[in-house]
Design an enzyme around this catalytic site. Structure first.
Site, PDB file in Angstrom:
ATOM      1  N   SER A  92      -9.820 -23.356  47.574  1.00 57.92           N
ATOM      2  CA  SER A  92      -9.139 -22.132  47.985  1.00 57.92           C
ATOM      3  C   SER A  92      -7.724 -22.399  48.495  1.00 57.92           C
ATOM      4  O   SER A  92      -7.399 -23.496  48.955  1.00 57.92           O
ATOM      5  CB  SER A  92      -9.939 -21.428  49.087  1.00 57.92           C
ATOM      6  OG  SER A  92     -11.125 -20.876  48.578  1.00 57.92           O
ATOM      7  N   GLN A  93      -6.911 -21.378  48.406  1.00 57.13           N
ATOM      8  CA  GLN A  93      -5.571 -21.390  48.997  1.00 57.13           C
ATOM      9  C   GLN A  93      -5.710 -21.688  50.494  1.00 57.13           C
ATOM     10  O   GLN A  93      -6.566 -21.108  51.169  1.00 57.13           O
ATOM     11  CB  GLN A  93      -4.948 -20.025  48.771  1.00 57.13           C
ATOM     12  CG  GLN A  93      -3.573 -19.830  49.336  1.00 57.13           C
ATOM     13  CD  GLN A  93      -3.073 -18.404  49.120  1.00 57.13           C
ATOM     14  OE1 GLN A  93      -3.734 -17.593  48.457  1.00 57.13           O
ATOM     15  NE2 GLN A  93      -1.914 -18.095  49.671  1.00 57.13           N
TER      16      GLN A  93
END
Length: 218
Positions: free
Chosen positions: A67-68
């Site tokens: 994920s970011q």
């Protein structure tokens, strides 16, 4: 065999990343410190090493992503964990989010449904830094009833609806953070269990996650 090295350049890029997500609205200094302490490039293929500290998601195989960092920080801040709380994570993936929670000293139980990703994490040396993380291969929709109830539950994939079995595995007073929505964009929710069958729902920002799927994949 890959060498794990965290040099001054990477530490400097990590500090810039932390400054970036602070400017985007993350205020929990413990969460920011956890992001700053963890070498994100360890969790990625060497091809991504030069861009590992950009604030975006990257593929990790099996149709999944790491994920970011802003998203990791956002979900972690919403979850509001305390040291030694018992936390369930649905979707281990690269184990980056798991290690962020490990930095916050929780007792973490994390489930991955993709056998190849689960096996990769099993041989990942950095995870040994966090002996309070327990890894499981299984179906996230089922949770881990044997180990329930949990103080907090974090779901790192998009659920079309809130899974009832996970709600049952929350302690009264516990919280679950989950992105909900069947389309490309999901709404981040925080569910607080106020009684055995009573829940309070808070609605936050929109995000885009890979879908939460049922069953296990070998």
């Amino acid at each position: 065999m890959r060498r794990y090295e965290d040099n001054y350049k990477q530490k400097g890029l990590r500090k810039q990343l932390v400054d970036n997500i602070r400017q985007k609205g993350i205020t929990d200094e413990n969460v920011l410190a956890a992001i700053n302490n963890i070498p994100r490039h360890y969790f990625l293929d060497t091809a991504f090493e030069g861009i590992a500290y950009e604030d975006r998601a990257f593929p990790i195989g099996e149709g999944q992503t790491i994920s970011q960092p802003y998203t990791v920080a956002y979900q972690t801040q919403l979850l509001d964990v305390k040291p030694f709380e018992k936390v369930l994570e649905i979707g281990t993936g690269s184990a980056y989010q798991a290690c962020v929670l490990g930095e916050l000293k929780v007792n973490l139980y994390t489930i991955e449904r993709q056998k190849k990703l689960f096996d990769l994490v099993k041989t990942f040396p950095y995870k040994s830094k966090y002996p309070t993380i327990k890894f499981f291969y299984g179906d996230g929709y089922e949770g881990l009833p044997t180990y329930a109830p949990f103080d907090k539950i974090l779901v790192t994939a998009a659920a079309p609806a809130i899974p009832e079995k996970l709600l049952k595995q929350l302690k009264v007073g516990g919280k679950m953070v989950i992105p909900v929505g069947a389309q490309d964009i999901q709404r981040m929710l925080r569910i607080t269990k106020t009684g055995e069958d009573e829940f309070q729902e808070e609605v936050f920002d929109d995000f885009s996650f890979v879908p939460m799927l049922t069953g296990k994949k070998g």
